[in-house]
Scaffold this active site. Structure first.
Site, PDB file in Angstrom:
ATOM      1  N   LYS A 166      40.262  45.097  33.408  1.00  0.00           N
ATOM      2  CA  LYS A 166      39.424  46.138  32.764  1.00  0.00           C
ATOM      3  C   LYS A 166      40.296  47.353  32.440  1.00  0.00           C
ATOM      4  O   LYS A 166      40.188  47.946  31.369  1.00  0.00           O
ATOM      5  CB  LYS A 166      38.253  46.547  33.671  1.00  0.00           C
ATOM      6  CG  LYS A 166      37.158  45.519  33.850  1.00  0.00           C
ATOM      7  CD  LYS A 166      36.454  45.113  32.563  1.00  0.00           C
ATOM      8  CE  LYS A 166      35.554  46.183  31.988  1.00  0.00           C
ATOM      9  NZ  LYS A 166      34.783  45.694  30.816  1.00  0.00           N
TER      10      LYS A 166
ATOM     11  N   TYR B 266      40.201  41.654  38.595  1.00  0.00           N
ATOM     12  CA  TYR B 266      39.118  42.118  37.698  1.00  0.00           C
ATOM     13  C   TYR B 266      39.392  43.530  37.208  1.00  0.00           C
ATOM     14  O   TYR B 266      39.441  43.793  36.003  1.00  0.00           O
ATOM     15  CB  TYR B 266      37.759  42.050  38.416  1.00  0.00           C
ATOM     16  CG  TYR B 266      36.688  42.899  37.732  1.00  0.00           C
ATOM     17  CD1 TYR B 266      36.206  42.559  36.472  1.00  0.00           C
ATOM     18  CD2 TYR B 266      36.190  44.048  38.348  1.00  0.00           C
ATOM     19  CE1 TYR B 266      35.255  43.343  35.831  1.00  0.00           C
ATOM     20  CE2 TYR B 266      35.234  44.835  37.713  1.00  0.00           C
ATOM     21  CZ  TYR B 266      34.771  44.479  36.460  1.00  0.00           C
ATOM     22  OH  TYR B 266      33.833  45.256  35.826  1.00  0.00           O
TER      23      TYR B 266
ATOM     24  N   THR C  89      34.479  50.332  33.607  1.00  0.00           N
ATOM     25  CA  THR C  89      33.992  50.511  34.979  1.00  0.00           C
ATOM     26  C   THR C  89      34.785  51.585  35.725  1.00  0.00           C
ATOM     27  O   THR C  89      35.946  51.840  35.386  1.00  0.00           O
ATOM     28  CB  THR C  89      34.111  49.166  35.732  1.00  0.00           C
ATOM     29  OG1 THR C  89      33.865  49.366  37.112  1.00  0.00           O
ATOM     30  CG2 THR C  89      35.512  48.560  35.587  1.00  0.00           C
ATOM     31  N   ASP C  90      34.174  52.157  36.748  1.00  0.00           N
ATOM     32  CA  ASP C  90      34.882  53.154  37.568  1.00  0.00           C
ATOM     33  C   ASP C  90      36.007  52.521  38.388  1.00  0.00           C
ATOM     34  O   ASP C  90      36.891  53.217  38.882  1.00  0.00           O
ATOM     35  CB  ASP C  90      33.907  53.905  38.488  1.00  0.00           C
ATOM     36  CG  ASP C  90      33.090  53.017  39.412  1.00  0.00           C
ATOM     37  OD1 ASP C  90      33.288  51.787  39.412  1.00  0.00           O
ATOM     38  OD2 ASP C  90      32.230  53.560  40.136  1.00  0.00           O
ATOM     39  N   GLU C  91      35.976  51.192  38.519  1.00  0.00           N
ATOM     40  CA  GLU C  91      36.985  50.523  39.356  1.00  0.00           C
ATOM     41  C   GLU C  91      38.394  50.649  38.816  1.00  0.00           C
ATOM     42  O   GLU C  91      39.360  50.387  39.533  1.00  0.00           O
ATOM     43  CB  GLU C  91      36.658  49.032  39.486  1.00  0.00           C
ATOM     44  CG  GLU C  91      35.382  48.792  40.211  1.00  0.00           C
ATOM     45  CD  GLU C  91      35.199  47.342  40.617  1.00  0.00           C
ATOM     46  OE1 GLU C  91      36.178  46.589  40.645  1.00  0.00           O
ATOM     47  OE2 GLU C  91      34.057  46.985  40.889  1.00  0.00           O
TER      48      GLU C  91
END
Ligand code: NAD
Ligand code: TDX
Length: 342
Positions: free
Chosen positions: A162, A158, A122-124
């Site tokens: 990741k 989260y 993810t970009d997060e």
């Protein structure tokens, strides 16, 4: 590639990828490895031919199971994860277990059998960017977006898990020549997304006579991409990507949350201001934005869903027509949010 494993293939994005492969690549057999947590649903795989797709219900962190499946496959595409930020703020443990230990189990098995591995992220992991309105000239021409060179700086349990899983994969490439690629995608929308997430929560709120709930002032920006485009990008990277490389997936869909809620209300025939402001998310990331030029220029990928309003209207229609898919869970999901003032 004749046999592939798709982990998390009964979830929102993984099941879209399974449908994509079955429709577009008749030579490929898919084994879905999914624990069927609250976010996994067998119905997401309904209608797929039994000779093309096998569902194995199990945990990606179960090393013996993972070893026995990976031994017989050509590639693994790893989607399975605990995926919701708000849940990770309530209880981070399942995130550490699934996102870190699960990834470890898969890459160890892929290394042992020299199996091709694609890691869905993810970009997060990059943290957040300043809002455009806080940049000189509204950020015009500054072009600050995430690229594969942006330093990792995750904000939530989260995104930290990741990020950790991405780093494991990168280390396995360098130290053990794992045959891996990675992708970091922006926020997905489309049918089959769990109703805990922003867009389906608001659609099903409106359909249930509940006012949509906007965290804080709603200035936070997300870069929306349709799930179908995420799936075509992952297939492109799996088949054409360079081993060891990271590709960012995005479709230039930046919108702030207030704009999205207003658009949803308008499309559903309600007044634009018929929503509530609720407590903000602690540590709430301000803005995500993806520079996907590497994927577009080097691998020739382009998104097909470029009209957000049209994609949203189709998504609304899907939740309207498939109330049995979400209705049983609605009350419990809203109860959990209500307990934290959201
Ligand atoms: P989801 O929560 O809808 O689905 C996750 C799936 O994984 C479910 O089917 C669940 O049963 C399964 N799963 C969870 N723990 C498992 C375990 N221990 N073993 C086996 N299966 C398990 O998530 P999603 O939104 O479809 O996201 C899929 C992937 O894409 C995740 O890795 C996520 O980080 C990534 N991603 C999501 C977005 C987004 O906008 N939703 C954007 C970029 C990347
Ligand atoms: O009720 C809500 N009201 C609201 O304003 C909810 C549920 C969310 N929000 C805000 C928070 C975010 O700014 O909407 C935005 C989107 O929220 P989520 O759907 O929870 O997504 P986000 O936290 O951005 O993370 C998503 O994109 C990246 C996915 O859930 C992740 O799995 C993915 O990695």
């Amino acid at each position: 590639m004749k046999n592939i494993i798709v982990t998390g293939g009964a979830g929102f994005i993984g099941s879209n990828f399974v449908h994509y492969v079955v429709s577009n690549h008749p030579e490929v057999h898919v084994t879905v490895l999914d624990k069927l947590t609250y976010a996994g649903n067998k119905e997401n795989l309904a209608g797929l031919p039994e000779d093309r797709v096998t569902l194995v219900v199990g945990d990606v962190a179960d090393m013996a199971l993972v070893d026995s499946l990976v031994e017989k496959t050509d590639a693994v595409v790893h989607y399975a994860a605990e995926s919701h930020n708000d849940n990770s703020l309530r209880n981070p443990y399942p995130f550490v277990q699934t996102n870190l230990i699960g990834t470890y189990a898969l890459i160890e098995a892929c290394r042992k059998y020299n199996v091709r591995y694609h890691h869905v992220s993810t970009d997060e992991v990059y943290g957040d960017l300043p809002l455009r309105e806080e940049l000189p000239g509204n950020g015009e021409g500054i072009g600050e977006k995430f690229t594969d060179k942006t330093p990792y700086n995750p904000s939530s349990p989260y995104s930290a898990t990741k990020a950790g899983s991405d780093l494991l994969v990168k280390a396995w490439v360098r130290s053990f020549s794992l045959q891996a690629t990675l992708s970091n995608c922006s926020n997905n929308y489309g049918p089959y997304q769990h109703i805990e997430k922003f867009i389906p929560r608001q659609i099903t709120n409106i359909l249930s006579g509940i006012r949509p709930k906007l965290y804080g002032e709603g200035k936070n920006v997300r870069d929306w991409i349709h799930t179908e485009d995420h799936s075509s990008a992952v297939w492109t990277i799996l088949t054409k990507g360079q081993i060891g490389e990271t590709y960012l997936i995005g479709a230039d869909g930046e919108k702030n949350n207030k704009e999205v809620i207003e658009l949803l209300l308008e499309l559903m025939g309600q007044s634009k201001d018929a929503y509530d402001h609720v407590m903000d998310r602690p540590g709430h990331d301000l803005r995500y934005a993806i520079d996907s030029s590497k994927l577009r220029n080097e691998l020739g990928w382009t998104p097909s869903f470029t009209n957000f309003e049209e994609g949203l209207a189709e998504t609304i229609a899907w939740y309207q027509e498939n109330q049995q898919w979400w209705q049983a869970e609605k009350e419990a999901v809203e109860q959990l949010y209500a307990e934290q003032g959201q």
